[in-house]
Design an enzyme around this catalytic site. Structure first.
Site, PDB file in Angstrom:
ATOM      1  N   GLU A 439       0.636  -1.161  -0.022  1.00  0.00           N
ATOM      2  CA  GLU A 439      -0.257   0.306  -0.190  1.00  0.00           C
ATOM      3  C   GLU A 439       0.226   1.289  -0.277  1.00  0.00           C
ATOM      4  O   GLU A 439       0.397   2.333   0.403  1.00  0.00           O
ATOM      5  CB  GLU A 439      -0.934   0.157   1.282  1.00  0.00           C
TER       6      GLU A 439
HETATM    7  C1  FAD Z   1       1.830  -9.410   0.267  1.00  0.00           C
HETATM    8  C2  FAD Z   1       1.952  -8.818  -0.134  1.00  0.00           C
HETATM    9  C3  FAD Z   1       0.726  -7.803  -1.060  1.00  0.00           C
HETATM   10  C4  FAD Z   1       0.529  -7.349  -1.828  1.00  0.00           C
HETATM   11  N1  FAD Z   1      -1.014  -7.410  -1.420  1.00  0.00           N
HETATM   12  C5  FAD Z   1      -0.940  -5.914  -3.393  1.00  0.00           C
HETATM   13  C6  FAD Z   1      -2.208  -6.239  -4.020  1.00  0.00           C
HETATM   14  O1  FAD Z   1      -3.675  -6.060  -3.516  1.00  0.00           O
HETATM   15  N2  FAD Z   1      -2.067  -4.807  -5.332  1.00  0.00           N
HETATM   16  C7  FAD Z   1      -0.848  -4.366  -5.651  1.00  0.00           C
HETATM   17  O2  FAD Z   1      -1.582  -3.964  -6.946  1.00  0.00           O
HETATM   18  N3  FAD Z   1      -0.280  -4.685  -5.281  1.00  0.00           N
HETATM   19  C8  FAD Z   1      -0.322  -5.290  -3.904  1.00  0.00           C
HETATM   20  N4  FAD Z   1       1.128  -5.100  -3.610  1.00  0.00           N
HETATM   21  C9  FAD Z   1       2.433  -5.221  -4.060  1.00  0.00           C
HETATM   22  C10 FAD Z   1       2.209  -3.855  -3.319  1.00  0.00           C
HETATM   23  O3  FAD Z   1       2.234  -2.407  -3.100  1.00  0.00           O
HETATM   24  C11 FAD Z   1       4.343  -2.888  -3.432  1.00  0.00           C
HETATM   25  O4  FAD Z   1       5.133  -4.615  -3.463  1.00  0.00           O
HETATM   26  C12 FAD Z   1       4.673  -2.004  -3.441  1.00  0.00           C
HETATM   27  O5  FAD Z   1       4.357  -0.921  -3.466  1.00  0.00           O
HETATM   28  C13 FAD Z   1       6.385  -1.965  -3.512  1.00  0.00           C
HETATM   29  O6  FAD Z   1       6.627  -1.707  -4.940  1.00  0.00           O
HETATM   30  P1  FAD Z   1       7.753  -2.894  -4.878  1.00  0.00           P
HETATM   31  O7  FAD Z   1       7.756  -4.150  -4.398  1.00  0.00           O
HETATM   32  O8  FAD Z   1       7.637  -2.879  -6.530  1.00  0.00           O
HETATM   33  O9  FAD Z   1       9.103  -2.264  -4.079  1.00  0.00           O
HETATM   34  P2  FAD Z   1       9.695  -1.403  -5.203  1.00  0.00           P
HETATM   35  O10 FAD Z   1       9.447  -0.249  -5.618  1.00  0.00           O
HETATM   36  O11 FAD Z   1      10.357  -1.469  -6.048  1.00  0.00           O
HETATM   37  O12 FAD Z   1      10.482  -0.338  -4.204  1.00  0.00           O
HETATM   38  C14 FAD Z   1      11.692  -1.116  -3.348  1.00  0.00           C
HETATM   39  C15 FAD Z   1      12.185   0.018  -2.258  1.00  0.00           C
HETATM   40  O13 FAD Z   1      13.002   1.296  -3.266  1.00  0.00           O
HETATM   41  C16 FAD Z   1      12.098   1.724  -2.869  1.00  0.00           C
HETATM   42  N5  FAD Z   1      11.983   2.955  -3.863  1.00  0.00           N
HETATM   43  C17 FAD Z   1      11.136   2.987  -4.802  1.00  0.00           C
HETATM   44  N6  FAD Z   1      11.094   4.375  -5.410  1.00  0.00           N
HETATM   45  C18 FAD Z   1      11.425   4.870  -4.653  1.00  0.00           C
HETATM   46  C19 FAD Z   1      11.259   6.613  -4.838  1.00  0.00           C
HETATM   47  N7  FAD Z   1      10.798   6.985  -5.709  1.00  0.00           N
HETATM   48  N8  FAD Z   1      12.331   7.207  -3.319  1.00  0.00           N
HETATM   49  C20 FAD Z   1      12.472   6.712  -2.473  1.00  0.00           C
HETATM   50  N9  FAD Z   1      12.269   5.571  -2.738  1.00  0.00           N
HETATM   51  C21 FAD Z   1      11.667   4.589  -3.588  1.00  0.00           C
HETATM   52  C22 FAD Z   1      10.711   1.372  -1.833  1.00  0.00           C
HETATM   53  O14 FAD Z   1      10.734   2.581  -0.816  1.00  0.00           O
HETATM   54  C23 FAD Z   1      11.437  -0.112  -1.331  1.00  0.00           C
HETATM   55  O15 FAD Z   1      12.176   0.524  -0.340  1.00  0.00           O
HETATM   56  C24 FAD Z   1       1.205  -6.817  -2.507  1.00  0.00           C
HETATM   57  C25 FAD Z   1       2.916  -6.801  -2.004  1.00  0.00           C
HETATM   58  C26 FAD Z   1       2.728  -8.350  -1.251  1.00  0.00           C
HETATM   59  C27 FAD Z   1       4.539  -8.102  -1.202  1.00  0.00           C
END
Ligand code: FAD
Length: 580
Positions: A439
Site C-alpha cells: 500500500e
Molecule cells: C504480500 C503482498 C501483497 C500485496 N498486495 C497487493 C495488491 O493486492 N495489489 C497490488 O496492486 N499490489 C500489491 N502488492 C504490491 C505492493 O504494493 C508493492 O510491493 C509495493 O508498492 C512496493 O513495490 P515493489 O515491491 O515493486 O518495490 P519497489 O518499488 O521496487 O521498491 C523497493 C525499495 O525502493 C524504494 N523506492 C522505490 N521508489 C522510490 C522512490 N521514488 N523514492 C524513494 N524510495 C523508493 C521503496 O521504498 C523500497 O524500499 C503486494 C505486495 C506484497 C508483497
C-alpha cells in the site's frame, strides 16, 4: 499461540476520545451511532473475532493457501468463518444504506478490521481489500455498475481486489503496461478487452466468495505515458447477467501463488488477464483518470494498513504478557528472596512490556483520531479532511513500523522460545513485516508527507498542526518540545530545503510527527480517564501514557538531527563506491 482477548475498553476509549464518536452521533448522517450501538458493535465484533477468526490464525500460517487446478483453497474452517462473518453483517458496517450497508461511521469499520486483524491478520486482508473495491465503485462507478456490483460486495457475498502492481511497476505505478482495447461489436460492445499480468494481488483468487470483482489499472490505446495515461476497469471473475445471476467465467486466472515470509493464509496471486484475448472489463470513471480514482480509496486503505500495526502489536503484546507471567528465571536482582521469579518481575522485561503496551495504545489513539477526521471530512468539514490527509502517512508508516518493533519485542520476551515456531511469537513478527511494504512503502509515505502533504492549505496545515499541539501540551515539556521541533522542521522543509534535502529527511520527520500526534492523543485519553471515562483503565492508562511521554517522545526528538541533515552526505559516494 495464546487466544485473542479483544481490547474492548481501550478501543472504546479511543473511539470516544480520539475519534469523538459522540459528536459524530449528533449529526444527522450518523445519528444512529449512539453509545449503546457503538458498545454493542465493538464488543460484538471482538467476540466474533476471538471466537471465529483467532482459532484459524495458526492453522492458516502452517497450512497456508494452496493453488489446486486453478483454484485457490484455504485450510478447513476458513469458509465457515467467512460465511459467519457475512451472515452477521460485519462487512456492511460503513457502506451506504442505498447499497445495503448500515451507513455507520468509518471509525466503526476500522474497529471491525482492528478486531478481526488482531485475531487473524492474513484472513482479514480479504474483507479489507473488498473495502477498497467498494469505495472505488461508490465514488467512481456509474449507477449501473453500482447497482450490479455494490450490493453483493457490501454484504461480502462477493469479494474485491485491487490490481495495480506489475513486474516493472511497483512504487512507480505509472510504469504499468496492461492494456484495455475497446470492444466494438457483439455482446460486450462498449466494454474493453483487458490484457496483462498483475503480480502480488492479495486474495486475487479463492473459493470463499461466490464472485471476485477485480479493479484493474490498464492503459487505453494511445494513452499518454506515465501516470496520466492510466484508466480503471472493473473485471469480474464471473460475468454478471442483467438479472444479477452469474454467467460464464471471464478470461482471467491465477497463474501462481507467492511463497512468503508471513501472512501465509492470504493468497498473494500472480494474475493473468486475457490469455485468450477474451477478458472483458468495464471502464470505471473517466478515461486516463484511473490513478486519481484509485487514490480516493487508497487513503482509507492506507489507514487500514496502519491499523494492521495496531492489530499485530496488540496480539504480540498479549502473547508476550502471557509468556512473561509464566516463564520463571532467576531471582529478582537485589532481593533477599533468592527464589526464581516470573520474568515479568525483571526490570528489562518490564521495560519491554511497557514499551509494547505504550506503543500499541499510541498507534490505536492515532488510528481513531485519523478515522474520526475521515468521518468529519465525509460530513463536509474541509479542515478535518485536510487533517486526515496529513495523518494518513503518519499512521501508515509509523503504525506499521511499530507493528514490526512490538512483535520483535514479543520474540525477545520469549527468549529462545520466540525464535522457534511453536509459541506463535515468530508468526506475529513474520506477519507484521509486510505492512511497511505494501500500500505504498513507508519510504513512499514519508515522501508524500514532505511533498504533497506539506503543501496542503498553502503550506500552513502541517505547521499549524504542530503549533497547536505545542500550545495544548504546554504542561508536558518533552511533548511540547517535540511539537515545536516538528513545526520548525516542517517550516525548514517548506521554505528552505531542496527537494533532495526534504526527501533525505522524510522518514525521520515522519516518525517524529507521528509520535508527536500519538503522544498528544494519548494525553487526551489520560485526561478522559482521570475524569472518570473507562474506569477499567484507571490504573494502567496513566502509566502507559507516562511511559510514552517520558521515553518514546524524547527518542523521537532525537530524530531531528537526521530530519534536517540534508542529502549531501548520502551522495558523498557514487553508487559504485557503495557497492565496492
Ligand atoms: C504480500 C503482498 C501483497 C500485496 N498486495 C497487493 C495488491 O493486492 N495489489 C497490488 O496492486 N499490489 C500489491 N502488492 C504490491 C505492493 O504494493 C508493492 O510491493 C509495493 O508498492 C512496493 O513495490 P515493489 O515491491 O515493486 O518495490 P519497489 O518499488 O521496487 O521498491 C523497493 C525499495 O525502493 C524504494 N523506492 C522505490 N521508489 C522510490 C522512490 N521514488 N523514492 C524513494 N524510495 C523508493 C521503496 O521504498 C523500497 O524500499 C503486494 C505486495 C506484497 C508483497
Amino acid at each position: 499461540m495464546t487466544p485473542f482477548t479483544p481490547p474492548t475498553a481501550d478501543q472504546l476509549l479511543a473511539i470516544r476520545v480520539n475519534a469523538g464518536i459522540d459528536e459524530l452521533a449528533q449529526t444527522e448522517r450518523f445519528a444512529h451511532a449512539e453509545s449503546d450501538l457503538v458498545e454493542a458493535i465493538v464488543a460484538g465484533v471482538g467476540q466474533f473475532a476471538a471466537g471465529e477468526f483467532a482459532p484459524l490464525n495458526r492453522k492458516g500460517d502452517l497450512e497456508g493457501a494452496k493453488l489446486e487446478n486453478g483454484v485457490v483453497r484455504l485450510p478447513d474452517g476458513f469458509g465457515a468463518a467467512y460465511r459467519a462473518y457475512v451472515e452477521q453483517g460485519w462487512n456492511a458496517i460503513a457502506s451506504p444504506a442505498a447499497h445495503g450497508g448500515q451507513g455507520l461511521p468509518f471509525t466503526l469499520a476500522c474497529n471491525v478490521l482492528e478486531n478481526l486483524g488482531a485475531a487473524n491478520m492474513a484472513f482479514t486482508l480479504l474483507p479489507m481489500l473488498s473495502v477498497g473495491a467498494i469505495e472505488a465503485l461508490e465514488h467512481h462507478g456509474s449507477p449501473a455498475q453500482q447497482a450490479m456490483y455494490l450490493p453483493n460486495l457490501v454484504s461480502g457475498k462477493w469479494s474485491g481486489t485491487m490490481n495495480l502492481t506489475e513486474p516493472a511497476a511497483g512504487s512507480d505505478v505509472g510504469a504499468l503496461r496492461s492494456t484495455a482495447e475497446p470492444v466494438e461489436s457483439g455482446e460486450h460492445a462498449g466494454k474493453y478487452r483487458i490484457t496483462g499480468q498483475k503480480i502480488y494481488i492479495t486474495w486475487g483468487e479463492h473459493d470463499l466468495a461466490e464472485n471476485i470483482i477485480h479493479l484493474v489499472l490498464a492503459r487505453l490505446p494511445g494513452a499518454p505515458e506515465g501516470s496520466r495515461g492510466i484508466s480503471l476497469f472493473v473485471v469480474p471473475k464471473y460475468h454478471v447477467n442483467a438479472d444479477g445471476s452469474l454467467g460464464p467465467k471471464n478470461d482471467l486466472r491465477c497463474v501462481s501463488l507467492e511463497h512468503k515470509l508471513g501472512i501465509n493464509a492470504s493468497p498473494t496471486c500472480v494474475m493473468s488477464y486475457g490469455d485468450n484475448g477474451e477478458c472483458i472489463g468495464e471502464l470505471v470513471g473517466a478515461p486516463n483518470k484511473g490513478l486519481a480514482a484509485m487514490f480516493t480509496m487508497m487513503n482509507n486503505a492506507r489507514i487500514n494498513v496502519g491499523n494492521q500495526g495496531a492489530q499485530i502489536a496488540e496480539r504480540a503484546t498479549q502473547q508476550a504478557l502471557a509468556y512473561a507471567r509464566d516463564r520463571v528465571q532467576s531471582a529478582r536482582a537485589g532481593s533477599p528472596d533468592k527464589s526464581p521469579v516470573a520474568i515479568i518481575e525483571h526490570p528489562d522485561v518490564r521495560r519491554m512490556i511497557l514499551r509494547m503496551k505504550a506503543l500499541t495504545e499510541g498507534v490505536r489513539a492515532l488510528l481513531y483520531y485519523c478515522a474520526g477526521q475521515v468521518d468529519r471530512g465525509n460530513l463536509g468539514e474541509e479542515a478535518a479532511k485536510t487533517r486526515s490527509e496529513i495523518l494518513v502517512p503518519l499512521l501508515k508508516a509509523w503504525g506499521t513500523d511499530v507493528g514490526v518493533e512490538v512483535s520483535g519485542l514479543g520474540i525477545q520476551i520469549h527468549g529462545g522460545m520466540g525464535f522457534v515456531e511453536e509459541t506463535g511469537a515468530a508468526q506475529h513478527w513474520r506477519d507484521s513485516r509486510i505492512a511497511p511494504i505494501y500500500e505504498g512503502t513507508n519510504g513512499i509515505q514519508a515522501a508524500d508527507l514532505v511533498t504533497r502533504k506539506l503543501g496542503l492549505d498553502g503550506g500552513e496545515a502541517v505547521v499549524a498542526l504542530f503549533e497547536s499541539i505545542a500550545r495544548e501540551a504546554a504542561d508536558e515539556y518533552a511533548l511540547a518540545a517535540l511539537a515545536m521541533d516538528c513545526a520548525s522542521v516542517a517550516r525548514w522543509m517548506r521554505d528552505d530545503a531542496s527537494l533532495d534535502d526534504r526527501l533525505a529527511g522524510s522518514v525521520p520527520f515522519c516518525t517524529m510527527a507521528a509520535v508527536c500526534v500519538a503522544g498528544w492523543q494519548l494525553m487526551k485519553q489520560r485526561e478522559a480517564v482521570a475524569a472518570g471515562a473507562a474506569p477499567e483503565l484507571a490504573a494502567t492508562k496513566p502509566v502507559t501514557v507516562r511511559f510514552f511521554l517520558d521515553r518514546i517522545v524524547p527518542e523521537a526528538a532525537g530524530l531531528k538531527a537526521g530530519a534536517v541533515a540534508g542529502a549531501d552526505l548520502l551522495y558523498a559516494l557514487p553508487a559504485e563506491a557503495l557497492v565496492g
